[in-house]
Design a protein around this motif. Structure first.
Motif, PDB file in Angstrom:
ATOM      1  N   SER A  72      12.817  -7.001  -4.030  1.00 25.82           N
ATOM      2  CA  SER A  72      12.738  -7.050  -2.560  1.00 25.82           C
ATOM      3  C   SER A  72      11.463  -5.933  -2.360  1.00 25.82           C
ATOM      4  O   SER A  72      11.013  -5.256  -0.950  1.00 25.82           O
ATOM      5  N   VAL A  73      11.711  -4.812  -3.343  1.00 29.61           N
ATOM      6  CA  VAL A  73      11.247  -3.214  -2.824  1.00 29.61           C
ATOM      7  C   VAL A  73      10.080  -3.331  -3.123  1.00 29.61           C
ATOM      8  O   VAL A  73       9.380  -3.548  -2.405  1.00 29.61           O
ATOM      9  N   ALA A  74       9.769  -4.214  -3.922  1.00 30.86           N
ATOM     10  CA  ALA A  74       8.041  -4.665  -4.243  1.00 30.86           C
ATOM     11  C   ALA A  74       7.590  -5.285  -3.643  1.00 30.86           C
ATOM     12  O   ALA A  74       6.662  -5.237  -2.960  1.00 30.86           O
ATOM     13  N   PHE A  75       8.498  -6.190  -2.732  1.00 31.60           N
ATOM     14  CA  PHE A  75       7.777  -7.433  -1.936  1.00 31.60           C
ATOM     15  C   PHE A  75       7.316  -6.654  -0.738  1.00 31.60           C
ATOM     16  O   PHE A  75       6.354  -6.783   0.493  1.00 31.60           O
ATOM     17  N   LEU A  76       9.079  -5.644   0.272  1.00 33.09           N
ATOM     18  CA  LEU A  76       8.969  -5.184   1.309  1.00 33.09           C
ATOM     19  C   LEU A  76       8.642  -4.439   1.763  1.00 33.09           C
ATOM     20  O   LEU A  76       8.286  -3.643   2.797  1.00 33.09           O
ATOM     21  N   VAL A  77       8.730  -3.061   1.177  1.00 31.42           N
ATOM     22  CA  VAL A  77       7.993  -1.885   0.611  1.00 31.42           C
ATOM     23  C   VAL A  77       6.855  -1.595   0.166  1.00 31.42           C
ATOM     24  O   VAL A  77       5.860  -1.056   1.252  1.00 31.42           O
ATOM     25  N   PHE A  78       6.505  -2.109  -1.065  1.00 33.31           N
ATOM     26  CA  PHE A  78       5.069  -1.732  -1.321  1.00 33.31           C
ATOM     27  C   PHE A  78       3.531  -3.000  -1.363  1.00 33.31           C
ATOM     28  O   PHE A  78       2.755  -2.726  -1.792  1.00 33.31           O
ATOM     29  N   GLY A  79       4.391  -3.939  -0.588  1.00 34.82           N
ATOM     30  CA  GLY A  79       3.705  -4.927  -0.478  1.00 34.82           C
ATOM     31  C   GLY A  79       2.916  -6.106  -1.430  1.00 34.82           C
ATOM     32  O   GLY A  79       2.354  -5.792  -1.429  1.00 34.82           O
ATOM     33  N   GLU A  80       3.661  -5.946  -2.102  1.00 35.50           N
ATOM     34  CA  GLU A  80       3.190  -6.138  -3.860  1.00 35.50           C
ATOM     35  C   GLU A  80       3.334  -8.122  -3.399  1.00 35.50           C
ATOM     36  O   GLU A  80       4.375  -8.897  -2.791  1.00 35.50           O
ATOM     37  N   THR A  81       2.664  -8.614  -4.085  1.00 32.36           N
ATOM     38  CA  THR A  81       2.276 -10.350  -4.051  1.00 32.36           C
ATOM     39  C   THR A  81       2.379 -11.245  -5.427  1.00 32.36           C
ATOM     40  O   THR A  81       2.058 -10.648  -5.949  1.00 32.36           O
ATOM     41  N   VAL A  82       2.401 -12.311  -5.256  1.00 41.03           N
ATOM     42  CA  VAL A  82       2.510 -12.947  -6.293  1.00 41.03           C
ATOM     43  C   VAL A  82       2.061 -14.199  -6.325  1.00 41.03           C
ATOM     44  O   VAL A  82       1.372 -14.648  -4.968  1.00 41.03           O
ATOM     45  N   ASN A  83       1.037 -14.643  -7.435  1.00 41.76           N
ATOM     46  CA  ASN A  83       0.183 -15.909  -7.844  1.00 41.76           C
ATOM     47  C   ASN A  83       1.535 -16.754  -7.892  1.00 41.76           C
ATOM     48  O   ASN A  83       2.216 -17.399  -8.509  1.00 41.76           O
ATOM     49  N   SER A  84       0.297 -18.886  -7.833  1.00 46.74           N
ATOM     50  CA  SER A  84       1.108 -19.749  -8.193  1.00 46.74           C
ATOM     51  C   SER A  84       2.278 -19.912  -9.800  1.00 46.74           C
ATOM     52  O   SER A  84       2.776 -20.164  -9.516  1.00 46.74           O
ATOM     53  N   ILE A  85       0.823 -19.044 -10.133  1.00 40.23           N
ATOM     54  CA  ILE A  85       1.429 -19.170 -11.905  1.00 40.23           C
ATOM     55  C   ILE A  85       2.926 -17.873 -11.790  1.00 40.23           C
ATOM     56  O   ILE A  85       3.905 -18.119 -12.538  1.00 40.23           O
ATOM     57  N   GLN A  86       2.823 -16.943 -11.229  1.00 40.54           N
ATOM     58  CA  GLN A  86       4.087 -16.429 -11.523  1.00 40.54           C
ATOM     59  C   GLN A  86       5.009 -17.027 -10.416  1.00 40.54           C
ATOM     60  O   GLN A  86       6.223 -16.670 -10.990  1.00 40.54           O
ATOM     61  N   VAL A  87       5.175 -17.444  -9.651  1.00 38.83           N
ATOM     62  CA  VAL A  87       5.764 -18.186  -8.874  1.00 38.83           C
ATOM     63  C   VAL A  87       6.376 -19.404 -10.386  1.00 38.83           C
ATOM     64  O   VAL A  87       8.072 -18.741  -9.997  1.00 38.83           O
ATOM     65  N   ALA A  88       5.767 -19.819 -10.871  1.00 45.05           N
ATOM     66  CA  ALA A  88       6.600 -20.790 -11.443  1.00 45.05           C
ATOM     67  C   ALA A  88       7.288 -20.167 -12.644  1.00 45.05           C
ATOM     68  O   ALA A  88       8.643 -20.754 -12.997  1.00 45.05           O
ATOM     69  N   GLY A  89       6.545 -19.293 -12.841  1.00 45.07           N
ATOM     70  CA  GLY A  89       7.463 -18.105 -13.723  1.00 45.07           C
ATOM     71  C   GLY A  89       8.906 -17.637 -14.039  1.00 45.07           C
ATOM     72  O   GLY A  89       9.648 -17.844 -14.442  1.00 45.07           O
ATOM     73  N   TYR A  90       8.540 -16.834 -11.881  1.00 47.29           N
ATOM     74  CA  TYR A  90      10.117 -17.040 -11.867  1.00 47.29           C
ATOM     75  C   TYR A  90      10.924 -18.218 -11.576  1.00 47.29           C
ATOM     76  O   TYR A  90      12.047 -17.790 -11.148  1.00 47.29           O
ATOM     77  N   GLY A  91      10.338 -19.054 -11.083  1.00 54.16           N
ATOM     78  CA  GLY A  91      11.064 -19.954 -11.249  1.00 54.16           C
ATOM     79  C   GLY A  91      12.188 -20.173 -12.544  1.00 54.16           C
ATOM     80  O   GLY A  91      12.877 -20.817 -12.177  1.00 54.16           O
ATOM     81  N   ILE A  92      10.975 -20.269 -12.892  1.00 51.00           N
ATOM     82  CA  ILE A  92      11.643 -21.154 -14.727  1.00 51.00           C
ATOM     83  C   ILE A  92      13.128 -20.525 -14.578  1.00 51.00           C
ATOM     84  O   ILE A  92      13.841 -20.447 -15.631  1.00 51.00           O
ATOM     85  N   ILE A  93      12.780 -18.848 -14.821  1.00 53.39           N
ATOM     86  CA  ILE A  93      13.966 -17.980 -15.388  1.00 53.39           C
ATOM     87  C   ILE A  93      14.745 -18.109 -14.485  1.00 53.39           C
ATOM     88  O   ILE A  93      15.986 -17.380 -15.107  1.00 53.39           O
ATOM     89  N   VAL A  94      15.143 -18.225 -13.315  1.00 54.60           N
ATOM     90  CA  VAL A  94      16.377 -18.412 -12.055  1.00 54.60           C
ATOM     91  C   VAL A  94      16.784 -19.358 -12.344  1.00 54.60           C
ATOM     92  O   VAL A  94      18.012 -18.731 -12.843  1.00 54.60           O
ATOM     93  N   VAL A  95      16.366 -20.332 -12.674  1.00 53.22           N
ATOM     94  CA  VAL A  95      16.858 -21.828 -13.796  1.00 53.22           C
ATOM     95  C   VAL A  95      17.729 -21.735 -14.808  1.00 53.22           C
ATOM     96  O   VAL A  95      18.688 -21.282 -15.240  1.00 53.22           O
ATOM     97  N   ALA A  96      16.465 -20.692 -15.858  1.00 53.86           N
ATOM     98  CA  ALA A  96      17.734 -20.313 -17.267  1.00 53.86           C
ATOM     99  C   ALA A  96      18.603 -19.541 -16.595  1.00 53.86           C
ATOM    100  O   ALA A  96      19.923 -19.529 -17.665  1.00 53.86           O
ATOM    101  N   LEU A  97      18.908 -18.321 -15.527  1.00 60.38           N
ATOM    102  CA  LEU A  97      19.896 -17.308 -15.937  1.00 60.38           C
ATOM    103  C   LEU A  97      21.151 -18.165 -15.012  1.00 60.38           C
ATOM    104  O   LEU A  97      22.010 -17.951 -15.850  1.00 60.38           O
ATOM    105  N   VAL A  98      20.266 -19.535 -14.079  1.00 58.95           N
ATOM    106  CA  VAL A  98      21.770 -20.213 -13.612  1.00 58.95           C
ATOM    107  C   VAL A  98      22.466 -20.347 -14.938  1.00 58.95           C
ATOM    108  O   VAL A  98      23.823 -20.439 -15.349  1.00 58.95           O
ATOM    109  N   VAL A  99      21.664 -21.283 -15.561  1.00 54.83           N
ATOM    110  CA  VAL A  99      22.697 -22.104 -17.075  1.00 54.83           C
ATOM    111  C   VAL A  99      23.025 -20.732 -17.652  1.00 54.83           C
ATOM    112  O   VAL A  99      24.111 -21.343 -17.975  1.00 54.83           O
ATOM    113  N   PHE A 100      22.486 -19.803 -17.969  1.00 53.89           N
ATOM    114  CA  PHE A 100      22.520 -18.893 -19.049  1.00 53.89           C
ATOM    115  C   PHE A 100      24.278 -17.976 -18.655  1.00 53.89           C
ATOM    116  O   PHE A 100      25.362 -18.231 -19.431  1.00 53.89           O
TER     117      PHE A 100
END
Length: 298
Positions: free
Chosen positions: A258-286
């Motif tokens: 949240s700090v990265a995006f809201l405070v420092f204005g970092e962005t993500v591309n489509s590949i990163q969105v896919a990577g983060y989405g997979i890790i979120v699923v992994a963490l839910v399963v884990f």
């Protein structure tokens, strides 16, 4: 009830504080990671020494007596585990500071998203801890996420993995180092870290910082982002089980994102969105078994 609530609040506060750590670090972006770490460890060492010798002298005497009761071989093993923990923390902290100030904050956040999964795998390999089928599915998903993130930037993935791996290895090593006061052990490890940094002083410090602002922020980092959250975390562990702590730990990278995006204005591309989405699923399963157990206990 109020006591348990206080312990939950302490755990939440500890991980929330760590989640905002990137803000004071970015304020020191003009300085090298080595300079920031050196003075952070120096100030943290002083604060921990005051705590140990001012408030934990009885615990220190108990730990010394406990250590003396060991066989020479076991004593050497304890020393090795303690000092190796200090070395691992040194690498972890240095890498984290470098990532935040010279790469990006979301890469640092990703490190602590994959850290619990790496910890579980290292626990299985090194100390024969059991893993469920769901956890192995989560490991496979985590691996897939890393492959996707590597397609975006192999360098960023490498730094994320190094940060996660060193902290995971630190956690595993300390699981085998039981029976001592945790704050005293941490004090020894931070002092050993300072010893290591002095060996590489010439490579880390090119010019001693002179600005008052630098030392003010470093002191704040030592007290507010190192010692205070560690105190809160240790307090929480007195009443909250490790599974619950493991779930609350995700507050750190979520706030960091949240700090990265809201405070420092970092962005993500489509590949990163896919990577983060997979890790979120992994963490839910884990974490599904731990969440289910926690819900059943209420």
């Amino acid at each position: 009830m109020n006591s348990s609530r206080n312990h939950y609040l302490a755990a939440i506060a500890a991980f929330a504080i760590w989640g905002f750590f990137s803000i004071p670090l970015r304020a020191l972006k003009a300085y090298s990671a080595g300079e920031i770490l050196y003075f952070r460890i120096l100030f943290s060492s002083l604060v921990l020494l005051v705590i140990v010798f001012g408030f934990k002298r009885n615990d220190l005497r108990k730990d010394i007596a406990f250590m003396q009761s060991f066989t020479p071989a076991k004593r050497r093993n304890v020393v090795l585990l303690t000092l190796s923990g200090g070395a691992l923390l040194t690498v972890n902290w240095l890498t984290f500071i470098y990532i935040v100030n010279h790469i990006n904050i979301k890469t640092a956040s990703f490190s602590y998203l994959i850290c619990p999964v790496i910890t579980a795998v290292l626990g299985y390999v090194l100390i024969k801890e059991k893993m469920t089928m769901l956890q192995w599915v989560a490991v496979a998903l985590c691996t897939l996420s890393c492959v996707v993130m590597g397609m975006n930037s192999a360098l960023e993935l490498g730094y994320s993995f190094l940060t996660a791996f060193t902290y995971a290895l630190y956690l595993i090593s300390q699981r085998k180092n039981q029976g001592f006061d945790r704050m005293i052990v941490l004090c020894v490890q931070v002092l050993f870290s300072f010893f290591i940094l002095n060996i590489f002083y010439g490579q880390l410090i090119h010019e001693i910082p002179t600005g008052v602002t630098f030392y003010s922020i470093i002191l704040g980092i030592a007290v507010l982002f190192t010692v205070l959250p560690l105190f809160l975390n240790l307090f929480a562990l007195n009443r909250i089980n490790s599974a619950t702590i493991g779930i609350l730990m995700y507050l750190n990278p979520l706030i960091n994102f949240s700090v990265a995006f809201l405070v420092f204005g970092e962005t993500v591309n489509s590949i990163q969105v896919a990577g983060y989405g997979i890790i979120v699923v992994a963490l839910v399963v884990f974490n599904y078994p731990a969440v289910r157990q926690l819900a059943a206990s209420r």
